[in-house]
Design a protein around this motif. Structure first.
Motif, PDB file in Angstrom:
ATOM      1  N   GLY A 160       7.492   3.008   1.143  1.00 60.58           N
ATOM      2  CA  GLY A 160       6.903   4.160   0.454  1.00 60.58           C
ATOM      3  C   GLY A 160       7.956   5.180   0.046  1.00 60.58           C
ATOM      4  O   GLY A 160       7.912   5.734  -1.055  1.00 60.58           O
ATOM      5  N   ARG A 200       0.818  -1.217   0.000  1.00 63.08           N
ATOM      6  CA  ARG A 200       0.000   0.000   0.000  1.00 63.08           C
ATOM      7  C   ARG A 200       0.857   1.274   0.000  1.00 63.08           C
ATOM      8  O   ARG A 200       0.573   2.199  -0.768  1.00 63.08           O
ATOM      9  CB  ARG A 200      -0.990   0.020   1.166  1.00 63.08           C
ATOM     10  N   PRO A 201       1.930   1.367   0.796  1.00 58.80           N
ATOM     11  CA  PRO A 201       2.782   2.558   0.711  1.00 58.80           C
ATOM     12  C   PRO A 201       3.422   2.750  -0.677  1.00 58.80           C
ATOM     13  O   PRO A 201       3.613   3.875  -1.125  1.00 58.80           O
ATOM     14  CB  PRO A 201       3.847   2.326   1.781  1.00 58.80           C
ATOM     15  N   GLN A 227       0.705   4.201  -2.716  1.00 61.95           N
ATOM     16  CA  GLN A 227       0.527   5.614  -2.358  1.00 61.95           C
ATOM     17  C   GLN A 227       1.624   6.489  -2.957  1.00 61.95           C
ATOM     18  O   GLN A 227       1.373   7.634  -3.319  1.00 61.95           O
ATOM     19  CB  GLN A 227       0.475   5.763  -0.837  1.00 61.95           C
ATOM     20  N   GLU A 232       0.472   7.014  -6.544  1.00 61.95           N
ATOM     21  CA  GLU A 232      -0.648   7.964  -6.588  1.00 61.95           C
ATOM     22  C   GLU A 232      -0.220   9.367  -6.184  1.00 61.95           C
ATOM     23  O   GLU A 232      -0.726  10.355  -6.717  1.00 61.95           O
ATOM     24  CB  GLU A 232      -1.783   7.465  -5.694  1.00 61.95           C
ATOM     25  N   GLY A 233       0.722   9.471  -5.264  1.00 63.59           N
ATOM     26  CA  GLY A 233       1.199  10.770  -4.804  1.00 63.59           C
ATOM     27  C   GLY A 233       1.867  11.585  -5.898  1.00 63.59           C
ATOM     28  O   GLY A 233       1.949  12.812  -5.807  1.00 63.59           O
TER      29      GLY A 233
END
Length: 194
Positions: free
Chosen positions: A108, A71-72, A75, A78-79
């Motif tokens: 991440g 998930r990180p 992210q 997406e970030g």
């Protein structure tokens, strides 16, 4: 939205654990999974990944505590407003536990640094259309429709004229549709479902 122009890699050591990140542009989930398989390191402690397409995404923690790796990485994708991208972060454990917060920051952060250094390109949404022109309309239609960003996909001549498949940027679609309808006295673009 943006995507990567080419594949890129980055690595860093965090508390004696080596994190190696590979990122690449993709066009399908199958392509992403093949990329992960190609770069997977069997001797590594973990091979965690995420990919994001325009309509879907997936991620995998590969044995790390749930939500601390895949998930990180997602992210990080997406970030940076990226789509059609696959990112693999490989970890070689160095003997010092990072804790869940440390893992989130490490996975991440490594993914974000890798993506930050990558060369990106803007994605311009397009629509495929089919249009026809008689021989007498052909030159006028061609000169008015074929503007920057419009791509010819195919051209088939018939006994009456030509049938073109064009890829038109969505931001130009309404204007060019009106131009085409005016030149051809009422014919409209036929959108092709992909």
């Amino acid at each position: 939205m943006f995507t990567l122009k080419t594949a890129t890699s980055f690595e860093e050591t965090i508390k004696k654990s080596l994190f190696i990140c590979h990122a690449t542009p993709i066009t399908s989930a199958e392509e992403a999974l093949a990329f992960f398989q190609t770069y997977h390191q069997a001797d590594a402690t973990h091979n965690c990944w995420a990919f994001k397409l325009t309509q879907s995404y997936r991620f995998n923690d590969d044995g790390e505590p749930g939500g601390t790796a895949g998930r990180p990485i997602l992210q990080a994708i997406e970030g940076q407003e990226l789509v059609n991208v696959a990112v693999l972060v490989i970890r070689y454990f160095g003997g010092i536990k990072l804790g869940t917060g440390g893992l989130v920051r490490a996975y991440g952060g490594t993914a974000a640094k890798c993506l930050h250094q990558a060369e990106k390109e803007k994605i311009i949404p397009t629509t495929l259309i089919r249009c026809t022109a008689t021989f007498s309309e052909m030159a006028m239609v061609k000169s008015r429709l074929w503007q920057e960003g419009v791509q010819l996909i195919s051209e088939d001549f018939t006994e009456n004229g030509v049938c073109w498949i064009l890829s038109i940027p969505d931001e130009q679609l309404d204007v060019l549709s009106a131009v085409y309808t005016n030149i051809t006295r009422g014919r409209i673009f036929e959108k092709i479902e992909t």
